[in-house]
Design an enzyme around this catalytic site. Sequence first.
Site, PDB file in Angstrom:
ATOM      1  N   ARG A 170       6.777 -35.830 -17.552  1.00  0.00           N
ATOM      2  CA  ARG A 170       5.632 -35.049 -18.032  1.00  0.00           C
ATOM      3  C   ARG A 170       4.761 -34.514 -16.888  1.00  0.00           C
ATOM      4  NH1 ARG A 170       5.143 -34.129 -23.839  1.00  0.00           N
ATOM      5  NH2 ARG A 170       6.859 -35.377 -24.650  1.00  0.00           N
ATOM      6  N   PHE A 223      -0.611 -34.908 -24.816  1.00  0.00           N
ATOM      7  CA  PHE A 223       0.849 -34.898 -24.652  1.00  0.00           C
ATOM      8  C   PHE A 223       1.424 -36.306 -24.684  1.00  0.00           C
ATOM      9  CE2 PHE A 223      -0.716 -35.797 -20.440  1.00  0.00           C
ATOM     10  CZ  PHE A 223       0.139 -36.812 -20.033  1.00  0.00           C
ATOM     11  N   SER A 258      10.893 -39.871 -22.399  1.00  0.00           N
ATOM     12  CA  SER A 258      10.415 -38.569 -22.880  1.00  0.00           C
ATOM     13  C   SER A 258       8.914 -38.397 -22.678  1.00  0.00           C
ATOM     14  CB  SER A 258      10.756 -38.402 -24.362  1.00  0.00           C
ATOM     15  OG  SER A 258      10.064 -39.370 -25.125  1.00  0.00           O
ATOM     16  N   HIS A 259       8.177 -39.482 -22.536  1.00  0.00           N
ATOM     17  CA  HIS A 259       6.739 -39.408 -22.271  1.00  0.00           C
ATOM     18  C   HIS A 259       6.380 -40.008 -20.915  1.00  0.00           C
ATOM     19  CE1 HIS A 259       6.734 -38.622 -26.592  1.00  0.00           C
ATOM     20  NE2 HIS A 259       5.570 -38.053 -26.405  1.00  0.00           N
ATOM     21  N   ASP A 277      13.685 -34.384 -28.838  1.00  0.00           N
ATOM     22  CA  ASP A 277      15.081 -34.560 -29.263  1.00  0.00           C
ATOM     23  C   ASP A 277      15.701 -33.230 -29.649  1.00  0.00           C
ATOM     24  OD1 ASP A 277      15.415 -37.213 -28.903  1.00  0.00           O
ATOM     25  OD2 ASP A 277      15.192 -37.791 -31.015  1.00  0.00           O
ATOM     26  N   PHE A 317       5.254 -43.000 -34.931  1.00  0.00           N
ATOM     27  CA  PHE A 317       6.322 -42.065 -35.286  1.00  0.00           C
ATOM     28  C   PHE A 317       5.775 -40.683 -35.603  1.00  0.00           C
ATOM     29  CE2 PHE A 317       5.562 -44.414 -39.374  1.00  0.00           C
ATOM     30  CZ  PHE A 317       5.134 -43.346 -40.161  1.00  0.00           C
ATOM     31  N   THR A 374       4.146 -31.935 -35.095  1.00  0.00           N
ATOM     32  CA  THR A 374       4.978 -33.124 -35.291  1.00  0.00           C
ATOM     33  C   THR A 374       4.102 -34.295 -35.742  1.00  0.00           C
ATOM     34  OG1 THR A 374       4.751 -33.550 -32.933  1.00  0.00           O
ATOM     35  CG2 THR A 374       6.757 -32.456 -33.657  1.00  0.00           C
ATOM     36  N   ALA A 412       2.187 -40.502 -25.494  1.00  0.00           N
ATOM     37  CA  ALA A 412       2.697 -41.325 -26.595  1.00  0.00           C
ATOM     38  C   ALA A 412       1.519 -42.000 -27.301  1.00  0.00           C
ATOM     39  CB  ALA A 412       3.648 -42.379 -26.037  1.00  0.00           C
ATOM     40  N   ARG A 469      14.506 -55.086 -37.853  1.00  0.00           N
ATOM     41  CA  ARG A 469      13.808 -55.079 -36.569  1.00  0.00           C
ATOM     42  C   ARG A 469      12.340 -54.729 -36.728  1.00  0.00           C
ATOM     43  NH1 ARG A 469      17.402 -52.145 -32.048  1.00  0.00           N
ATOM     44  NH2 ARG A 469      15.302 -52.054 -31.197  1.00  0.00           N
TER      45      ARG A 469
END
Lengths: 335, 335
Positions: free
Chosen positions: A52, A121, A47-48, A188, A179, A160, A123, A304
Amino acid sequence: MQENIHLSLAQARNLSHNTLTKAGFSKELASAVTDTLVACERDGCKSHGLYRLLVCVKTLRAGKVNPVAEPLITRVAPALLKVDADQGYSLLALEKAADSFTEMVKQQGIAAMVINRCVHFSAMWYDVEKFTDRGLVALAMTPSHAWVAPAGGTRPLFGTNPIAFGWPRVDGDPYVFDFATSAIARGDLELHRRDSKTLSPGLGIDKEGQPSTDPAAVMEGAMLTFGGYKGSALATMVELLAGALINDFTSPESLAFDAGTGSSPMGGELVIAMDQLKFMGETPKDAQQKAESIFTAITDQGARLPSQRRFTNRKVSVTEGITLDRKLYEDIVSL
Amino acid sequence: MQENIHLSLAQARNLSHNTLTKAGFSKELASAVTDTLVACERDGCKSHGLYRLLVCVKTLRAGKVNPVAEPLITRVAPALLKVDADQGYSLLALEKAADSFTEMVKQQGIAAMVINRCVHFSAMWYDVEKFTDRGLVALAMTPSHAWVAPAGGTRPLFGTNPIAFGWPRVDGDPYVFDFATSAIARGDLELHRRDSKTLSPGLGIDKEGQPSTDPAAVMEGAMLTFGGYKGSALATMVELLAGALINDFTSPESLAFDAGTGSSPMGGELVIAMDQLKFMGETPKDAQQKAESIFTAITDQGARLPSQRRFTNRKVSVTEGITLDRKLYEDIVSL
């Protein structure tokens, strides 16, 4: 015809760099953006990743990013570094300031780096790993576009608003989390709409402020924060620290600036970093061991550590390269 | 006989101070503790109010707090202040270092205050308001006792690990939040057990690691973090920053030190503070206004700002005093 094409990391890098420079970005900016796009592909964060490139060129054509930006670094206080990104991507500002900021942190114990007037944009884990690689503990955050309602509210206000944190470990990969303070990532939500998939309950509201599991209705209404009023408080903190405090766009201002062009968010980013050795005092090995005990106690009970899947993907990609959806590859090449 | 007794804030202060000095605490320590207990009663935070006098005396009698502690302040780096609390309450260390830390923050832009070897029982909002009162933005956190399981785990590891944040506003009360990273406060869990009330789902697990709504079973098992894996990541960050980084007890170490005495957690606290003016640059009023716009956008849509109920209670208590459960009052007087 195969659905995926295979690229080595060097080929992925060339594809990205060539696409960006052809579109009009300076070599410096293209290089800084390529670093993160290829790192994301390498880590399996599609997604990143190279996808992009489409957004970068769209943002450029909408006039919302300066393709020849030249970041300007100023030390405004002993422990405060400001970088004016000149309306380019945050990534070049980060790259240019990373070494002098690291030196500042090691000298001061703790310091803050403010990136102003940047398009963002990428991560956030990438940004904190820039400093865990240099032996620092780092916390980073940025607002985005106003898409998320406060807890108890009915209308979009927050971005976000991701928060990322990194801790360098004695051996091997750092402890890193990254996150969104929204209950679902924007990407998503968009995928759910594209595939006409119903959302889980509790992720969004429609434009009347009523709970909704319809992704299209939520995109017209608002996403919710994770963790109820606590997540909402954290999202507010991101607007305050990485918006108001650094005197840059809050998420509503970023969305207004976007003016419906679908460009990447514009505004600022805050990084706070700390020097482990200065903090840990005379017995740093004992202190490092306390951290390792926490990590071991997490994994020993079957829980985890965040980012582990990324690090596993990374080890594979470095030798075996990555795969890219053929349609996406062709879209990139035809840019 | 009336169930409640009425006290002015001055009377509450005398009750607390006399109880603590009679028990053996130094005047200085009694005064610092009294400040927070009375502030909590004033704000309607009964769980951190005068009731804690019972816990203070219990902790003293268990030998888990130094009643004549003398905090030692050291500037270990230009932006890093350490205060050794000498195994006294965090509150005296905070009180003693607040002014020099504030000066450091105003000079450096950002700075960290580490409190080491302190006993911690007090509400974290009190600590951040100490700095919003001085015009600083502040973030504070501390581990506690290992009562909370990591997301995906089965056994207690983290403390309730509160995070508090404060932002001074131009007029009136600051923006302040203070929340546990556990899904429920420890005190709430204890109240549920005392009153044999079932818990909401998702707050805890039993000692086999299975979801449970039985408060007694959860106290034998583990509490969960708020917000799933994101809350769990934040709880981990608190262990790292306010445990390992400052080379002090993590929550498992604090619980081990407690050795079943039911004393308050022992360990460290981290405060990071920032100077609004240094960050905001040449147009601080514009930047402050960005923050105010966020607050207005929250309240205009019917959502609430955190701490508002406290501030409302505060205005009433300052003139009208507080009420105390008679049984609690008698328990305190008979200490």
